[in-house]
Scaffold this active site. Structure first.
Site, PDB file in Angstrom:
ATOM      1  N   PRO A 199       0.821  -1.225   0.000  1.00  0.00           N
ATOM      2  CG  PRO A 199      -0.179  -1.183   2.104  1.00  0.00           C
ATOM      3  CD  PRO A 199       0.599  -2.054   1.179  1.00  0.00           C
ATOM      4  NE  ARG A 220     -10.029  -5.503 -20.190  1.00  0.00           N
ATOM      5  CZ  ARG A 220     -10.374  -4.456 -20.890  1.00  0.00           C
ATOM      6  NH1 ARG A 220      -9.691  -3.340 -20.793  1.00  0.00           N
ATOM      7  NH2 ARG A 220     -11.429  -4.489 -21.674  1.00  0.00           N
ATOM      8  CG  ASP A 272     -11.843  -0.090 -22.025  1.00  0.00           C
ATOM      9  OD1 ASP A 272     -13.007  -0.199 -22.421  1.00  0.00           O
ATOM     10  OD2 ASP A 272     -11.074  -1.049 -21.851  1.00  0.00           O
ATOM     11  CD  GLU A 277       1.734  -4.995  10.965  1.00  0.00           C
ATOM     12  OE1 GLU A 277       0.747  -5.742  11.155  1.00  0.00           O
ATOM     13  OE2 GLU A 277       1.630  -3.770  10.829  1.00  0.00           O
TER      14      GLU A 277
HETATM   15  N1  SAM Z   1       1.531  -2.944   7.482  1.00  0.00           N
HETATM   16  C1  SAM Z   1       1.501  -2.609   6.086  1.00  0.00           C
HETATM   17  C2  SAM Z   1       1.352  -1.107   5.921  1.00  0.00           C
HETATM   18  O1  SAM Z   1       0.763  -0.464   6.785  1.00  0.00           O
HETATM   19  O2  SAM Z   1       1.806  -0.547   4.896  1.00  0.00           O
HETATM   20  C3  SAM Z   1       0.341  -3.322   5.384  1.00  0.00           C
HETATM   21  C4  SAM Z   1       0.552  -4.792   5.267  1.00  0.00           C
HETATM   22  S1  SAM Z   1      -0.767  -5.642   4.461  1.00  0.00           S
HETATM   23  C5  SAM Z   1      -1.757  -6.129   5.826  1.00  0.00           C
HETATM   24  C6  SAM Z   1      -0.047  -7.126   3.915  1.00  0.00           C
HETATM   25  C7  SAM Z   1       0.353  -7.156   2.455  1.00  0.00           C
HETATM   26  O3  SAM Z   1      -0.786  -6.964   1.646  1.00  0.00           O
HETATM   27  C8  SAM Z   1       1.334  -6.125   2.010  1.00  0.00           C
HETATM   28  O4  SAM Z   1       2.662  -6.490   2.297  1.00  0.00           O
HETATM   29  C9  SAM Z   1       1.069  -6.042   0.513  1.00  0.00           C
HETATM   30  O5  SAM Z   1       1.789  -7.036  -0.201  1.00  0.00           O
HETATM   31  C10 SAM Z   1      -0.418  -6.355   0.430  1.00  0.00           C
HETATM   32  N2  SAM Z   1      -1.254  -5.145   0.238  1.00  0.00           N
HETATM   33  C11 SAM Z   1      -2.120  -4.632   1.122  1.00  0.00           C
HETATM   34  N3  SAM Z   1      -2.728  -3.538   0.639  1.00  0.00           N
HETATM   35  C12 SAM Z   1      -2.239  -3.352  -0.608  1.00  0.00           C
HETATM   36  C13 SAM Z   1      -2.462  -2.368  -1.607  1.00  0.00           C
HETATM   37  N4  SAM Z   1      -3.323  -1.356  -1.430  1.00  0.00           N
HETATM   38  N5  SAM Z   1      -1.788  -2.488  -2.768  1.00  0.00           N
HETATM   39  C14 SAM Z   1      -0.903  -3.492  -2.974  1.00  0.00           C
HETATM   40  N6  SAM Z   1      -0.644  -4.443  -2.040  1.00  0.00           N
HETATM   41  C15 SAM Z   1      -1.288  -4.380  -0.872  1.00  0.00           C
END
Ligand code: SAM
Length: 251
Positions: free
Chosen positions: A91, A156, A171, A118
């Site tokens: 994220p 796509r 699109d 995490e």
């Molecule tokens: N503790 C992290 C933070 O606050 O940035 C979030 C960890 S999340 C619970 C676990 C995993 O989900 C991440 O390491 C990532 O690979 C994936 N993930 C979660 N949200 C995502 C997003 N918006 N985009 C891409 N990957 C995401």
């Protein structure tokens, strides 16, 4: 194009990749998706992929070593060139958009690293991944859905994956705008009629209506897209129409 997905849950992808354009693309050998179970790159009895965070705090952190070993093994096998992107899904990465999808579609191989728990030991972002991508400002439990989103959006755009009947050229976002409203039969449904112009057969008029509605929709729902249009993307007619939508200006 070949995707390599590094994940703790390869089985999550199976049913999705067996349907629709992705299945057709795989059958037509336009796309292949190779899964690499991160646990296969551990060396202890418990196949440990996570550990406690240094400095304390909640949750577990994915270890760097299995991810480095996985990427190095794929590279050594010749299935991922040293110059191909290795993308950490997080994220905290840059936001995935149609523009980023177009950029990724120019590569022939991409590795996607799916985090869990995490998150992932920071040394992966710093010294293994060449890019970090987020699919939006929200937090998922893992990177698997993010990987699927990227695989589908990029696929796509590959020549031959989407038939001309579903051409991505019109699109939303491809043109920089949202797509105009679309309708199918019947022409009248529960007293609600399809706009008459669409039944007229006047192709030029229909194209003008579609352009106006596309502008209107973008103006109302996503005005930020209008600010990001490249120079020359709007005709004088478009600009006048947008001025009409904004209402009279204060002089
Ligand atoms: N503790 C992290 C933070 O606050 O940035 C979030 C960890 S999340 C619970 C676990 C995993 O989900 C991440 O390491 C990532 O690979 C994936 N993930 C979660 N949200 C995502 C997003 N918006 N985009 C891409 N990957 C995401």
């Amino acid at each position: 194009m070949r995707f390599h997905v590094l994940t703790l849950f390869p089985e999550m992808f199976a049913s999705y990749l067996c349907e629709g354009i992705l299945a057709r693309a795989k059958e037509g050998k336009l796309l292949s998706v190779n899964f690499h179970d991160i646990r296969d790159y551990t060396h202890d009895r418990h196949r440990t992929v996570d550990d406690y965070p240094y400095g304390g705090g909640p949750g577990m952190v994915m270890k760097a070593a299995p991810l480095f070993e996985a990427v190095e093994t794929i590279r050594d096998s010749g299935e991922l060139a040293g110059s191909s992107p290795v993308i950490l899904l997080t994220p905290q990465g840059r936001t995935f958009t149609q523009v980023v999808a177009e950029e990724l579609a120019s590569h022939s191989e991409i590795a996607l690293i799916c985090g869990r728990y995490e998150g992932v030991d920071e040394r992966v972002a710093d010294h293994l991944a060449t890019d970090s991508i987020s699919i939006g400002d929200y937090v998922l439990g893992g990177g698997e859905l993010a990987a699927m989103v990227i695989i589908e959006a990029v696929s796509r755009l590959l020549p031959g994956v989407v038939g001309s009947a579903e051409s991505p050229a019109n699109d939303s976002f491809t043109t920089g705008l949202l797509q105009h409203p679309i309708y199918t039969r019947p022409a009248s449904f529960r007293g609600r009629n399809v706009p008459e112009i669409l039944l007229s057969g006047h192709h030029a008029e229909i194209a003008r209506w579609q352009r106006r509605e596309s502008l209107r929709r973008t103006f109302l729902n996503r005005p930020d897209l209008l600010d990001r249009l490249p120079d020359g993307a709007l005709s004088e007619y478009d600009i006048r129409f947008l001025e009409e939508l904004s209402g009279p200006r204060n002089s």
